[in-house]
Design a protein around this motif. Structure first.
Motif, mmCIF file in Angstrom:
data_model
loop_
_atom_site.group_PDB
_atom_site.id
_atom_site.type_symbol
_atom_site.label_atom_id
_atom_site.label_comp_id
_atom_site.label_asym_id
_atom_site.label_seq_id
_atom_site.Cartn_x
_atom_site.Cartn_y
_atom_site.Cartn_z
ATOM 1 N N VAL A 34 0.863 -1.176 0.000
ATOM 2 C CA VAL A 34 0.000 0.000 0.000
ATOM 3 C C VAL A 34 0.903 1.230 0.000
ATOM 4 C CG1 VAL A 34 -1.561 1.307 1.530
ATOM 5 C CG2 VAL A 34 -1.971 -1.124 1.108
ATOM 6 N N ASP A 35 0.482 2.296 -0.665
ATOM 7 C CA ASP A 35 1.268 3.530 -0.685
ATOM 8 C C ASP A 35 1.609 3.962 0.736
ATOM 9 O OD1 ASP A 35 1.171 3.712 -3.451
ATOM 10 O OD2 ASP A 35 -0.542 5.085 -3.460
ATOM 11 N N GLY A 36 2.885 4.184 0.983
ATOM 12 C CA GLY A 36 3.334 4.675 2.279
ATOM 13 C C GLY A 36 3.461 3.620 3.354
ATOM 14 N N ALA A 37 3.228 2.341 3.039
ATOM 15 C CA ALA A 37 3.257 1.300 4.080
ATOM 16 C C ALA A 37 4.638 1.158 4.717
ATOM 17 C CB ALA A 37 2.798 -0.038 3.505
ATOM 18 N N TYR A 156 -8.520 2.262 8.543
ATOM 19 C CA TYR A 156 -7.782 2.757 7.390
ATOM 20 C C TYR A 156 -8.628 2.474 6.155
ATOM 21 C CZ TYR A 156 -4.299 2.752 3.649
ATOM 22 O OH TYR A 156 -3.620 2.975 2.485
ATOM 23 N N GLY A 157 -8.988 3.536 5.448
ATOM 24 C CA GLY A 157 -9.837 3.388 4.273
ATOM 25 C C GLY A 157 -9.118 3.591 2.956
ATOM 26 N N GLY A 158 -7.806 3.540 2.966
ATOM 27 C CA GLY A 158 -7.030 3.712 1.746
ATOM 28 C C GLY A 158 -6.233 5.002 1.776
ATOM 29 N N GLY A 159 -5.440 5.199 0.736
ATOM 30 C CA GLY A 159 -4.597 6.385 0.642
ATOM 31 C C GLY A 159 -3.211 6.115 1.182
ATOM 32 N N ALA A 163 1.045 8.930 5.717
ATOM 33 C CA ALA A 163 0.356 10.175 6.105
ATOM 34 C C ALA A 163 -0.694 9.879 7.170
ATOM 35 C CB ALA A 163 -0.278 10.837 4.882
ATOM 36 N N PHE A 164 -1.389 8.760 7.039
ATOM 37 C CA PHE A 164 -2.389 8.335 8.026
ATOM 38 C C PHE A 164 -1.727 8.147 9.395
ATOM 39 C CE2 PHE A 164 -4.941 5.056 10.141
ATOM 40 C CZ PHE A 164 -6.230 5.519 9.957
ATOM 41 N N VAL A 165 -0.599 7.428 9.420
ATOM 42 C CA VAL A 165 0.125 7.183 10.669
ATOM 43 C C VAL A 165 0.690 8.489 11.224
ATOM 44 C CG1 VAL A 165 2.214 6.094 11.621
ATOM 45 C CG2 VAL A 165 0.609 4.754 10.245
#
Length: 186
Positions: A34-37, A156-159, A163-165
């Motif tokens: 996933v992007d940014g994982a 987490y719904g994607g993206g 940035a989410f973290v």
């Protein structure tokens, strides 16, 4: 040997959070991060969190692959993460499914999310401080497991996962927040 001070932990669901959910992934060629994982895991490492993966793997119970395949994939993922300076401290998976030869993996029934068994096992084996710990998942069963383990759950719904973290730990810079079942989306 000195005792290690408890730290908050970040628990990740695997499929749909760290890697795209392609359905029953068990080979490296099925993994698309996933992007940014990878950056998210590295960010948590640098912030002092323990990092864990907790994943239901009913493909084992269904006979689609075996436990060795899951463990090999997790080793492969760990090497890819390490190549980028990121570390998952420990991995847990649940091979149990109640509809597929449940007697075969009955000992793991309480590990299958929404039950908290995988999280509780990691908390027993590692110096986890529940305050400030959280789980990031993509399903209601992840949120229920987090709540049952006494930690926050974040949907987490994607993206961009990094940035989410980053938003999560910016809101709790010392990792000292209380537990709960809160849900945030992106």
């Amino acid at each position: 040997m000195p005792e290690i001070a408890p730290r908050p932990a970040a628990f990740f669901d695997r499929d749909g959070v760290l890697n795209q959910d392609v359905g029953y992934a068990y080979r490296p060629d099925q993994i698309v991060w996933v992007d940014g994982a990878i950056d998210a895991v590295r960010r948590l490492n640098r912030a002092g969190y323990l990092v864990f993966v907790v994943t239901n793997q009913s493909g084992v119970a269904r006979g689609l692959y075996d436990s060795g395949d899951v463990e090999d994939l997790h080793r492969w993922m760990a090497v890819r993460l390490a190549e980028h300076g990121a570390t998952v401290d420990d991995w847990r998976y649940c091979p149990y499914h109640p509809d597929h030869r449940p007697e075969r993996f009955a000992a793991y029934a309480d590990w299958r999310k929404p039950a908290p068994g995988m999280l509780v096992d990691l908390m027993r084996r590692w110096p986890v401080r529940r305050a400030g710990s959280f789980l990031i998942g993509d399903r209601d069963s992840d949120m229920a497991a987090a709540a049952a383990a006494g930690i926050a759950g974040h949907h987490y719904g994607g993206g961009d996962l990094d940035a989410f973290v980053a938003r999560l730990i910016a809101a709790e810079p010392a990792g000292i927040s209380g537990a709960g079942g809160e849900e945030t989306g992106s």
